[in-house]
Motif scaffolding. Structure first.
Motif, mmCIF file in Angstrom:
data_model
loop_
_atom_site.group_PDB
_atom_site.id
_atom_site.type_symbol
_atom_site.label_atom_id
_atom_site.label_comp_id
_atom_site.label_asym_id
_atom_site.label_seq_id
_atom_site.Cartn_x
_atom_site.Cartn_y
_atom_site.Cartn_z
ATOM 1 N N SER A 241 -3.934 -6.405 0.628
ATOM 2 C CA SER A 241 -3.340 -5.653 1.743
ATOM 3 C C SER A 241 -2.994 -4.234 1.291
ATOM 4 O O SER A 241 -1.931 -3.699 1.607
ATOM 5 C CB SER A 241 -2.090 -6.355 2.289
ATOM 6 O OG SER A 241 -2.400 -7.682 2.598
ATOM 7 N N GLY A 242 -3.873 -3.658 0.529
ATOM 8 C CA GLY A 242 -3.672 -2.297 0.018
ATOM 9 C C GLY A 242 -4.840 -1.949 -0.887
ATOM 10 O O GLY A 242 -5.978 -2.247 -0.563
ATOM 11 N N GLY B 286 1.456 5.606 6.882
ATOM 12 C CA GLY B 286 0.885 4.352 7.373
ATOM 13 C C GLY B 286 -0.116 4.505 8.496
ATOM 14 O O GLY B 286 -0.030 5.406 9.330
ATOM 15 N N MET C 289 -2.509 0.933 12.994
ATOM 16 C CA MET C 289 -2.797 -0.465 13.357
ATOM 17 C C MET C 289 -2.413 -1.435 12.259
ATOM 18 O O MET C 289 -2.635 -2.623 12.391
ATOM 19 C CB MET C 289 -4.288 -0.620 13.688
ATOM 20 C CG MET C 289 -5.249 -0.567 12.521
ATOM 21 S SD MET C 289 -5.225 1.024 11.667
ATOM 22 C CE MET C 289 -6.475 0.776 10.423
ATOM 23 N N CYS D 56 0.853 -1.189 0.000
ATOM 24 C CA CYS D 56 0.000 0.000 0.000
ATOM 25 C C CYS D 56 0.895 1.248 0.000
ATOM 26 O O CYS D 56 1.796 1.358 0.834
ATOM 27 C CB CYS D 56 -0.861 -0.046 1.257
ATOM 28 S SG CYS D 56 -1.685 1.500 1.652
ATOM 29 N N TRP E 58 0.277 4.146 0.978
ATOM 30 C CA TRP E 58 0.160 4.938 2.207
ATOM 31 C C TRP E 58 1.011 4.332 3.329
ATOM 32 O O TRP E 58 1.568 5.046 4.151
ATOM 33 C CB TRP E 58 -1.320 5.043 2.611
ATOM 34 C CG TRP E 58 -1.521 5.812 3.874
ATOM 35 C CD1 TRP E 58 -1.966 5.326 5.060
ATOM 36 C CD2 TRP E 58 -1.242 7.202 4.087
ATOM 37 N NE1 TRP E 58 -1.992 6.326 5.999
ATOM 38 C CE2 TRP E 58 -1.551 7.494 5.431
ATOM 39 C CE3 TRP E 58 -0.764 8.228 3.272
ATOM 40 C CZ2 TRP E 58 -1.402 8.762 5.988
ATOM 41 C CZ3 TRP E 58 -0.616 9.489 3.824
ATOM 42 C CH2 TRP E 58 -0.930 9.746 5.164
ATOM 43 N N SER E 59 1.139 3.024 3.332
ATOM 44 C CA SER E 59 1.948 2.413 4.399
ATOM 45 C C SER E 59 3.432 2.771 4.207
ATOM 46 O O SER E 59 4.193 2.814 5.159
ATOM 47 C CB SER E 59 1.747 0.897 4.467
ATOM 48 O OG SER E 59 2.506 0.250 3.503
ATOM 49 N N TYR F 123 0.149 -4.758 7.454
ATOM 50 C CA TYR F 123 0.091 -5.456 6.169
ATOM 51 C C TYR F 123 1.374 -5.330 5.356
ATOM 52 O O TYR F 123 1.659 -6.158 4.503
ATOM 53 C CB TYR F 123 -1.078 -4.942 5.322
ATOM 54 C CG TYR F 123 -2.424 -5.304 5.862
ATOM 55 C CD1 TYR F 123 -2.618 -6.497 6.548
ATOM 56 C CD2 TYR F 123 -3.513 -4.472 5.688
ATOM 57 C CE1 TYR F 123 -3.850 -6.845 7.046
ATOM 58 C CE2 TYR F 123 -4.754 -4.808 6.183
ATOM 59 C CZ TYR F 123 -4.914 -5.987 6.866
ATOM 60 O OH TYR F 123 -6.145 -6.326 7.343
HETATM 61 S S1 SF4 Z 1 -3.268 -1.116 3.766
HETATM 62 FE FE1 SF4 Z 1 -5.039 0.058 4.505
HETATM 63 S S2 SF4 Z 1 -4.804 0.044 6.715
HETATM 64 FE FE2 SF4 Z 1 -2.777 -0.470 5.838
HETATM 65 S S3 SF4 Z 1 -1.635 1.483 5.619
HETATM 66 FE FE3 SF4 Z 1 -2.720 1.088 3.702
HETATM 67 S S4 SF4 Z 1 -4.645 2.200 3.932
HETATM 68 FE FE4 SF4 Z 1 -3.823 1.945 5.987
#
Ligand code: SF4
Ligand SMILES: [Zn+2]
Length: 331
Positions: free
Chosen positions: A86-87, A45, A48, A38, A40-41, A51
């Motif tokens: 997971s993303g 991130g 919680m 992902c 954003w992670s 992933y």
């Molecule tokens: S996979 Fe979902 S929960 Fe994990 S960092 Fe990305 S957006 Fe956030």
């Protein structure tokens, strides 16, 4: 000792489970692909989310195609296929267009409905048109977590606002695409009772934009901020009584289908009560999620219920959202 490097051509896992399709209980094939992760992670991130431990930045389109082909060996006529990465499946930098088109074409040939997960910023007319050329019916699961922008920023660090979610839902609706909204029960820094109230307020707000609302009670994942708090006794995953209460009250305030499939339910890292009652309550939640009859959530009792009620009363006064059993010194 380090972790063994996963095979980039192998999916994380694939299995069959029961779900609802057009009001009928059917077998659904669940496929978890290992993606480059992902975005954003990598940038910041969610607090919680662990992933990224399952992703590999070196994954190629070819790898994704090989993983999906392998996972489809488990397909035995299921009309519903749920694909998790997971993303965001709809992010072209995560699931490369070549792989996305292959996956959707194959899945679309085999199943009536496909579910993928995505952050809202990737839901737009262009991508939905492309996807709907390949699949008959699409469902997008969005991790909104809460309808409260402040809470989503401070307790989750999700990196998007409610408006973005609503825009994605409206775009999806224009294309006849279903929305499954994920709401989180008990993110960090929030008391149990505040989180129950927040989930109920969120259900009320998102019901009209969603065909399904999935309540995800926190599961403490490895390598996350939440795990750091939990290890210090500064966090306790939610009680199953809280989940039961949210589902029971929630079913009265929305006509949208409510479900919950708690990861790690009954374990120390997941939603739990005491060892005596976890199993039967989880069973009731599974039954409710499939059949939608809130009666199965009622009438459960256990010696730990009083402890949970005390917890709800005491937590706001203690000034900490930590695990009260672990923070209170023995008498
Ligand atoms: S996979 Fe979902 S929960 Fe994990 S960092 Fe990305 S957006 Fe956030
Ligand atoms: Zn109990």
């Amino acid at each position: 000792m380090g972790r063994r490097r996963p095979d980039p051509a192998e999916p994380v896992s694939a299995w069959s489970e029961k779900d609802l399709l057009d009001g009928e209980v059917v077998d659904a094939l669940v496929i978890i692909l290992r993606s480059p992760g992902c975005y954003w992670s990598k940038e910041s991130g969610c607090l919680m989310c662990g992933y990224n431990r399952e992703s590999m930045v070196t994954i190629t389109a070819e790898n994704l195609i090989a993983q999906f082909t392998k996972a489809m060996e488990k397909h035995s006529g299921q009309k519903y296929i749920k694909i998790y990465t997971s993303g965001s499946f709809l992010d072209p930098k995560e699931i490369y267009p070549e792989a996305r088109d292959f996956i959707l074409t194959l899945a679309g040939e085999k199943a009536d409905k496909i579910l993928v997960e995505s952050r809202p910023e990737f839901v737009n007319d262009q991508i939905l048109k492309l996807v709907l050329e390949k699949v008959k019916k699409l469902e997008i699961a969005i991790g909104l977590e809460t309808a409260d922008d402040d809470l989503r920023a401070s307790s989750i660090n999700k990196g998007f606002l409610y408006d973005s979610f609503e825009r994605a839902c409206n775009t999806a609706s224009e294309h006849g695409v279903d929305i499954r909204t994920y709401l989180i029960l008990k993110p960090p820094f929030v008391s149990e009772v505040e989180s129950i109230d927040d989930v109920l307020a969120s259900i009320k707000k998102v019901g009209k934009f969603s065909q399904t609302i999935s309540i995800n009670p926190m599961n403490v994942q490895r390598g996350t901020v939440v795990e750091g708090l939990w290890k210090k006794g500064l966090y306790r995953p939610p009680w199953l009584w809280s989940l039961l209460s949210v589902l029971e009250q929630g079913s009265k305030i929305t006509d949208t289908r409510l479900v919950s499939a708690p990861s790690g339910g009954g374990s120390r890292r997941g939603v739990h009560n005491c060892r005596t009652c976890d199993g039967k309550i989880l069973e009731a939640i599974e039954k409710f999620s499939l059949e939608g009859n809130a009666e199965v959530l009622k009438g459960h009792g256990c010696i730990c219920k009083k402890q949970w009620m005390d917890y709800l009363d005491v937590e706001p006064f203690v000034g900490s959202t930590g695990d009260l059993d672990r923070l209170t010194p023995p008498q």
